[in-house]
Design an enzyme around this catalytic site. Sequence first.
Site, PDB file in Angstrom:
ATOM      1  N   ARG A  15       0.830  -1.209   0.000  1.00 32.39           N
ATOM      2  CA  ARG A  15       0.000   0.000   0.000  1.00 32.39           C
ATOM      3  C   ARG A  15       0.867   1.263   0.000  1.00 32.39           C
ATOM      4  O   ARG A  15       0.944   1.967  -1.010  1.00 32.39           O
ATOM      5  CB  ARG A  15      -0.948  -0.029   1.215  1.00 32.39           C
ATOM      6  CG  ARG A  15      -2.044   1.010   1.199  1.00 32.39           C
ATOM      7  CD  ARG A  15      -1.620   2.392   1.634  1.00 32.39           C
ATOM      8  NE  ARG A  15      -1.055   2.447   2.980  1.00 32.39           N
ATOM      9  CZ  ARG A  15      -0.509   3.533   3.484  1.00 32.39           C
ATOM     10  NH1 ARG A  15      -0.443   4.647   2.784  1.00 32.39           N
ATOM     11  NH2 ARG A  15       0.031   3.521   4.705  1.00 32.39           N
ATOM     12  N   ASP A  16       1.549   1.530   1.089  1.00 32.75           N
ATOM     13  CA  ASP A  16       2.340   2.769   1.192  1.00 32.75           C
ATOM     14  C   ASP A  16       3.452   2.749   0.143  1.00 32.75           C
ATOM     15  O   ASP A  16       3.763   3.767  -0.488  1.00 32.75           O
ATOM     16  CB  ASP A  16       2.950   2.877   2.602  1.00 32.75           C
ATOM     17  CG  ASP A  16       3.249   4.306   3.020  1.00 32.75           C
ATOM     18  OD1 ASP A  16       3.458   5.147   2.133  1.00 32.75           O
ATOM     19  OD2 ASP A  16       3.293   4.587   4.234  1.00 32.75           O
ATOM     20  N   HIS A 207       5.316   4.589  12.725  1.00 43.13           N
ATOM     21  CA  HIS A 207       5.330   4.563  11.250  1.00 43.13           C
ATOM     22  C   HIS A 207       6.309   5.640  10.782  1.00 43.13           C
ATOM     23  O   HIS A 207       5.957   6.804  10.633  1.00 43.13           O
ATOM     24  CB  HIS A 207       3.901   4.849  10.772  1.00 43.13           C
ATOM     25  CG  HIS A 207       3.683   4.819   9.300  1.00 43.13           C
ATOM     26  ND1 HIS A 207       3.091   3.761   8.639  1.00 43.13           N
ATOM     27  CD2 HIS A 207       3.934   5.737   8.336  1.00 43.13           C
ATOM     28  CE1 HIS A 207       2.996   4.031   7.353  1.00 43.13           C
ATOM     29  NE2 HIS A 207       3.505   5.231   7.136  1.00 43.13           N
ATOM     30  N   HIS A 209       8.954   7.277   8.087  1.00 43.65           N
ATOM     31  CA  HIS A 209       9.532   7.378   6.738  1.00 43.65           C
ATOM     32  C   HIS A 209      10.995   7.799   6.911  1.00 43.65           C
ATOM     33  O   HIS A 209      11.395   8.301   7.961  1.00 43.65           O
ATOM     34  CB  HIS A 209       8.720   8.364   5.884  1.00 43.65           C
ATOM     35  CG  HIS A 209       7.423   7.764   5.421  1.00 43.65           C
ATOM     36  ND1 HIS A 209       7.278   7.183   4.188  1.00 43.65           N
ATOM     37  CD2 HIS A 209       6.230   7.628   6.047  1.00 43.65           C
ATOM     38  CE1 HIS A 209       6.039   6.719   4.069  1.00 43.65           C
ATOM     39  NE2 HIS A 209       5.380   6.975   5.184  1.00 43.65           N
ATOM     40  N   CYS A 240       4.159   9.319   0.379  1.00 42.35           N
ATOM     41  CA  CYS A 240       2.790   9.768   0.169  1.00 42.35           C
ATOM     42  C   CYS A 240       2.812  10.829  -0.917  1.00 42.35           C
ATOM     43  O   CYS A 240       3.563  11.792  -0.819  1.00 42.35           O
ATOM     44  CB  CYS A 240       2.197  10.326   1.459  1.00 42.35           C
ATOM     45  SG  CYS A 240       0.571  11.058   1.198  1.00 42.35           S
ATOM     46  N   ASN A 249       9.147   4.189   3.513  1.00 38.99           N
ATOM     47  CA  ASN A 249       9.117   3.775   4.918  1.00 38.99           C
ATOM     48  C   ASN A 249      10.449   3.157   5.295  1.00 38.99           C
ATOM     49  O   ASN A 249      11.221   2.753   4.440  1.00 38.99           O
ATOM     50  CB  ASN A 249       8.041   2.696   5.111  1.00 38.99           C
ATOM     51  CG  ASN A 249       6.653   3.212   4.868  1.00 38.99           C
ATOM     52  OD1 ASN A 249       6.156   3.172   3.757  1.00 38.99           O
ATOM     53  ND2 ASN A 249       6.028   3.702   5.913  1.00 38.99           N
TER      54      ASN A 249
HETATM   55  P1  HMG Z   1     -13.630  13.564  -2.003  1.00 37.83           P
HETATM   56  O1  HMG Z   1     -13.805  14.273  -0.729  1.00 37.83           O
HETATM   57  O2  HMG Z   1     -14.866  13.033  -2.651  1.00 37.83           O
HETATM   58  O3  HMG Z   1     -13.070  14.618  -2.922  1.00 37.83           O
HETATM   59  O4  HMG Z   1     -12.563  12.387  -1.892  1.00 37.83           O
HETATM   60  P2  HMG Z   1     -11.927  14.560  -3.936  1.00 37.83           P
HETATM   61  O5  HMG Z   1     -12.045  15.783  -4.783  1.00 37.83           O
HETATM   62  O6  HMG Z   1     -10.647  14.402  -3.219  1.00 37.83           O
HETATM   63  O7  HMG Z   1     -12.288  13.315  -4.848  1.00 37.83           O
HETATM   64  C1  HMG Z   1     -13.450  13.329  -5.635  1.00 37.83           C
HETATM   65  C2  HMG Z   1     -13.673  12.059  -6.418  1.00 37.83           C
HETATM   66  O8  HMG Z   1     -13.311  10.921  -5.684  1.00 37.83           O
HETATM   67  C3  HMG Z   1     -15.129  11.920  -6.719  1.00 37.83           C
HETATM   68  O9  HMG Z   1     -15.205  11.316  -7.990  1.00 37.83           O
HETATM   69  C4  HMG Z   1     -15.593  10.965  -5.642  1.00 37.83           C
HETATM   70  O10 HMG Z   1     -16.761  10.270  -5.989  1.00 37.83           O
HETATM   71  C5  HMG Z   1     -14.442  10.043  -5.564  1.00 37.83           C
HETATM   72  P3  HMG Z   1     -15.519  12.246  -9.288  1.00 37.83           P
HETATM   73  O11 HMG Z   1     -16.848  12.835  -9.023  1.00 37.83           O
HETATM   74  O12 HMG Z   1     -14.437  13.295  -9.359  1.00 37.83           O
HETATM   75  O13 HMG Z   1     -15.478  11.258 -10.392  1.00 37.83           O
HETATM   76  N1  HMG Z   1     -14.337   9.307  -4.314  1.00 37.83           N
HETATM   77  C6  HMG Z   1     -13.910   8.041  -4.272  1.00 37.83           C
HETATM   78  N2  HMG Z   1     -13.542   7.188  -5.248  1.00 37.83           N
HETATM   79  C7  HMG Z   1     -13.162   5.962  -4.836  1.00 37.83           C
HETATM   80  N3  HMG Z   1     -13.117   5.576  -3.560  1.00 37.83           N
HETATM   81  C8  HMG Z   1     -13.485   6.403  -2.577  1.00 37.83           C
HETATM   82  C9  HMG Z   1     -13.911   7.689  -2.926  1.00 37.83           C
HETATM   83  N4  HMG Z   1     -14.328   8.747  -2.200  1.00 37.83           N
HETATM   84  C10 HMG Z   1     -14.596   9.727  -3.065  1.00 37.83           C
HETATM   85  N5  HMG Z   1     -13.421   5.991  -1.313  1.00 37.83           N
HETATM   86  C11 HMG Z   1     -10.814  11.078  -0.914  1.00 37.83           C
HETATM   87  C12 HMG Z   1     -11.872  12.153  -0.716  1.00 37.83           C
HETATM   88  C13 HMG Z   1     -10.185  10.815   0.432  1.00 37.83           C
HETATM   89  C14 HMG Z   1     -11.464   9.801  -1.422  1.00 37.83           C
HETATM   90  C15 HMG Z   1      -9.746  11.558  -1.924  1.00 37.83           C
HETATM   91  O14 HMG Z   1      -9.269  12.815  -1.553  1.00 37.83           O
HETATM   92  C16 HMG Z   1      -8.578  10.601  -2.031  1.00 37.83           C
HETATM   93  O15 HMG Z   1      -8.705   9.519  -2.576  1.00 37.83           O
HETATM   94  N6  HMG Z   1      -7.375  10.972  -1.520  1.00 37.83           N
HETATM   95  C17 HMG Z   1      -6.189  10.145  -1.571  1.00 37.83           C
HETATM   96  C18 HMG Z   1      -5.729   9.905  -0.152  1.00 37.83           C
HETATM   97  C19 HMG Z   1      -4.602   8.892  -0.096  1.00 37.83           C
HETATM   98  O16 HMG Z   1      -4.769   7.748  -0.428  1.00 37.83           O
HETATM   99  N7  HMG Z   1      -3.396   9.327   0.365  1.00 37.83           N
HETATM  100  C20 HMG Z   1      -2.292   8.462   0.563  1.00 37.83           C
HETATM  101  C21 HMG Z   1      -2.516   7.563   1.757  1.00 37.83           C
HETATM  102  S1  HMG Z   1      -2.248   8.385   3.314  1.00 37.83           S
HETATM  103  C22 HMG Z   1      -0.568   8.116   3.648  1.00 37.83           C
HETATM  104  O17 HMG Z   1       0.151   7.662   2.797  1.00 37.83           O
HETATM  105  C23 HMG Z   1      -0.055   8.406   5.032  1.00 37.83           C
HETATM  106  C24 HMG Z   1       0.154   7.127   5.862  1.00 37.83           C
HETATM  107  O18 HMG Z   1       1.045   6.230   5.229  1.00 37.83           O
HETATM  108  C25 HMG Z   1       0.702   7.503   7.253  1.00 37.83           C
HETATM  109  C26 HMG Z   1       1.918   8.426   7.200  1.00 37.83           C
HETATM  110  O19 HMG Z   1       2.896   8.116   6.482  1.00 37.83           O
HETATM  111  O20 HMG Z   1       1.871   9.414   7.908  1.00 37.83           O
HETATM  112  C27 HMG Z   1      -1.176   6.381   6.092  1.00 37.83           C
HETATM  113 MG    MG Z   2       3.186   6.391   5.265  1.00 38.32          MG
END
Ligand code: HMG
Ligand code: MG
Length: 299
Positions: A15-16, A207, A209, A240, A249
Amino acid sequence: MGIPKTVKVVEVGPRDGLQNETCQLSTETKIEFIDHLSLTGLKVIEVTSFVSAKKIPQLVDAEKVLKGIRRKAGVRYPVLVPNLLGFERALHAGATEIAIFGSASETFSQKNINCSIDESLRRFEEVTREAKKQNMPVRAYISCAFSCPYEGKTPEKAVLSMAEKMLALGCYEVSIGDTIGVATPLQAKQLFSSLMQVVPREKLAAHFHDTYGQALANVFSVLQEGIAVIDASVSGLGGCPYAQGATGNVATEDVLYLLQGLGIETGVDLNAILKVGKFICEKLKKQTRSKVAQAVGTS
Ligand code: HMG
Ligand code: MG
């Protein structure tokens, strides 16, 4: 509290790791990657994310990957879920465990999941309520626990408050994310000891990085605080897309070597992990080479 005798390593490479690779691996390769990981003794493998494909195109095939893997008894396969839509997608694809991901920084929350911290907590409340109905365990992440790429240093109280709120939602564990890999060992020790004043030690995970090469030292630092859950990624894949410049990571291989040297049990076979690391790096290299060849051929 001394160094723990056993540590749970949470493998986040599929995933990450893969969410931040510029090349797109095939669904079959991702499944093969996870199936190999399942045979290493790991007890938790984070498989994918049910997020927007426009935001994270690398994980567009979340359903196919989750449905395609060969699950090994005794191994847990959490998936990231940001909202109810993500939860429903994950449920239909056969998820048995999810992870929600919030932030201690307001701007990062907006950039990463397109909503404020308060709104994210409202969404997580809905998700955890639905998960409870399915008897699904929920893990939590707090990003930017040390620093934010947009706001700078994160106030400790923002992390503590977020940790309390996420655990109050019923999450069994909260993973403290140094998203941009800037923490140093004394800062890691300080934050985790403060966290332990407000939440139980056994509910905390680390966690890190590795942007500044501090991740393994940070792991050692929190182990000394008694933290017994460490997130890691095979070959140090990861990052990310909303934290530009941040690297992967801490590498699972390095964590296992450290833990082995400290006499800490993980149940994970380091040699088997090394082989999986070689496998995924070769696949990524091959994919990158063919992307470059295509670009040259068409230019
Ligand atoms: P949103 O609020 O609907 O708005 O999505 P958006 O403008 O960001 O996205 C809009 C589009 O996404 C719309 O589709 C929604 O229907 C669709 P459109 O009308 O444009 O065709 N949508 C979805 N599609 C699929 N699955 C869903 C979903 N929800 C809405 N669940 C959302 C909010 C969070 C979904 C979006 O902003 C997004 O996908 N963001 C990506 C977040 C992400 O994955 N980031 C990386 C992971 S976090 C990380 O890496 C940190 C971590 O490792 C810890 C650390 O290192 O600190 C965990
Ligand atoms: Mg991470």
